[in-house]
Design an enzyme around this catalytic site. Structure first.
Site, PDB file in Angstrom:
ATOM      1  N   ARG A  68       0.810  -1.217   0.000  1.00  0.00           N
ATOM      2  CA  ARG A  68       0.000   0.000   0.000  1.00  0.00           C
ATOM      3  C   ARG A  68       0.843   1.266   0.000  1.00  0.00           C
ATOM      4  NH1 ARG A  68      -2.214   2.411   4.430  1.00  0.00           N
ATOM      5  NH2 ARG A  68      -1.998   0.514   5.693  1.00  0.00           N
ATOM      6  N   TYR A 121     -14.416  21.666 -10.253  1.00  0.00           N
ATOM      7  CA  TYR A 121     -14.948  20.367 -10.659  1.00  0.00           C
ATOM      8  C   TYR A 121     -16.058  19.976  -9.688  1.00  0.00           C
ATOM      9  CZ  TYR A 121     -14.196  15.190 -11.232  1.00  0.00           C
ATOM     10  OH  TYR A 121     -14.318  13.841 -11.426  1.00  0.00           O
ATOM     11  N   ASP A 193      -5.709  22.271  -9.369  1.00  0.00           N
ATOM     12  CA  ASP A 193      -6.075  21.138 -10.213  1.00  0.00           C
ATOM     13  C   ASP A 193      -5.507  21.438 -11.588  1.00  0.00           C
ATOM     14  OD1 ASP A 193      -7.304  19.342 -11.972  1.00  0.00           O
ATOM     15  OD2 ASP A 193      -9.133  19.233 -10.772  1.00  0.00           O
ATOM     16  N   LYS A 217      -7.124  11.145 -17.024  1.00  0.00           N
ATOM     17  CA  LYS A 217      -7.327  11.882 -18.269  1.00  0.00           C
ATOM     18  C   LYS A 217      -6.111  11.715 -19.186  1.00  0.00           C
ATOM     19  CE  LYS A 217     -11.186  13.659 -16.428  1.00  0.00           C
ATOM     20  NZ  LYS A 217     -11.300  13.188 -15.038  1.00  0.00           N
TER      21      LYS A 217
END
Length: 403
Positions: A68, A121, A193, A217
């Protein structure tokens, strides 16, 4: 195979960004000459001694200690993204929203105040209004075009100023250097962002402290993996983010990280095509009688063009269109019949996409959004621009046939 990891070494200079992206995070000598870093599937990591097992704190995040916390695949992706954005180090997460929430939670606690751009967003806004509010963290939304005047909104307990430039639905370009100067003068940190800017905006040169990307993206680039990244300006900020993200259990999948690495190697070539196609499409759309406005900072007519030209090195394939007044039935017929611009959320893959952005898609509390007609968001994919223009033209024929 070597299993250690330390702060990324800077690549030799001079070297163009496109070349740096091909070399960053790669160590063929560690993996029997393999060009690409292998996919490491691991949860349990065997440690050499009790002393190594009992070491804690920072050493949890150096080397490979538990799946992790990261594997060599993770570290290769993070080093490459840090190189891409010019930051100190990077933390990978399982999605763009995980990166946004993980970064915010690293710096906010009960009683703190957050300044959030009104063009954020939609899932970011939802996280602020529901999760942060429930934790006693207050969010104030601000006009994305406020610039240095944001100083008037900063309170003694303002810890973070969050930016998104351009806005992913309405494409306002923010004056990041002016906002950063005001925030830093008051002791707040600046997050951005940077998903739209991806390769073309260098956030730390402009004053940001934390840069977030929905790597789903353009970094992944093929619409087949969910991934997020948080890059920091300094080592100290990285440790704070990494500790918080680890505490919340964020952990991207091994295959997803490999797909992100694959996408990074071809990012400059793909973005050049996306950007050139988007510019050609937006110039064509500007001349259409059915169109009221095109929202794309690379266009000379866009209100944010001067700031974009000053701060960005290029543009991607995402843009908006405001139509002249038309019925919902007409717009639906236009969208439903597209051959290449398929209806789908997300963007940044090889395919062209479109979504309607009217109605409840765009939320505002600090500013007003009143387009003249229906609004749309397009993503220009890697198809031939002539085919995309023909698709748009046939769509306008459907639009005007119904009215």
């Amino acid at each position: 195979m070597e299993a250690t990891h330390s702060p990324r070494p800077h690549l030799p200079v001079p070297m163009k960004k496109e070349t740096r992206l091909l070399h960053a995070g790669r160590h063929p000598e560690r993996y029997h000459g393999a060009v690409n870093v292998p996919v490491f599937r691991a949860s349990t990591i065997l440690l050499p001694s009790v002393a190594a097992m009992e070491s804690g704190g920072r050493s949890l995040f150096e080397g490979v200690r538990y799946g992790r916390f990261g594997t060599p695949t993770t570290f290769a992706l993070e080093d490459t993204v840090a190189e891409l954005e010019g930051g100190a180090r990077c933390v990978a997460t399982s999605s763009g929203l995980a990166a946004i929430s993980g970064a915010l939670m690293a710096f906010l606690k009960c009683g703190d105040h957050l300044l959030m751009t009104d063009s954020a967003y939609a899932p970011t806004r939802k996280f602020c209004d529901e999760v942060l509010a429930g934790l006693g963290i207050e969010t104030t939304y601000y006009d994305p075009l406020i610039g240095g005047d944001i100083a008037a909104l900063i309170r003694p307990n303002t810890r973070v100023v969050f930016t998104e430039s351009p806005g992913s639905l309405t494409f306002e370009v923010q004056d990041i250097p002016a906002i950063a100067a005001a925030a830093h003068a008051a002791g707040a940190i600046v997050m951005i962002d940077n998903t739209w800017g991806v390769l073309h905006f260098q956030p730390f040169e402009k004053g940001a402290d934390i840069s977030i990307q929905a790597a789903t993206k353009y970094i992944v680039g093929h619409a087949d993996a969910m991934l997020g990244t948080i890059t920091t300006a300094t080592e100290a900020l990285w440790l704070k983010v990494k500790s918080s993200v680890a505490a919340f259990g964020h952990s991207p999948g091994t295959e997803e990280m490999y797909l992100g690495l694959r996408g990074l190697r071809t990012l400059p070539v793909r973005l050049a095509h996306h950007g050139a196609t988007a510019l050609a499409l937006t110039r064509w759309l500007e001349a259409r009688p059915e169109v009221d406005r095109v929202l794309y900072p690379a266009l000379e007519s866009d209100p944010g063009h001067a700031l974009w030209k000053r701060d960005f090195g290029g543009a991607c394939g995402l843009f908006g269109v405001i139509l002249k007044p038309a019925s919902k039935a007409a717009v639906d017929a236009m969208l439903d019949g597209y051959e290449h611009f398929k209806l789908g959320f997300s963007w940044g893959g090889f395919e062209s996409l479109v979504i309607p952005t009217g109605g409840h898609s765009i939320h505002r509390t600090a500013t007003r959004w009143q387009p003249a007609g229906p609004s749309l968001r397009f993503h220009a994919g890697l198809e031939a621009v002539e085919d995309l223009i023909a698709d748009l033209e046939r769509g306008f024929e459907r639009l005007t046939a119904i009215g």
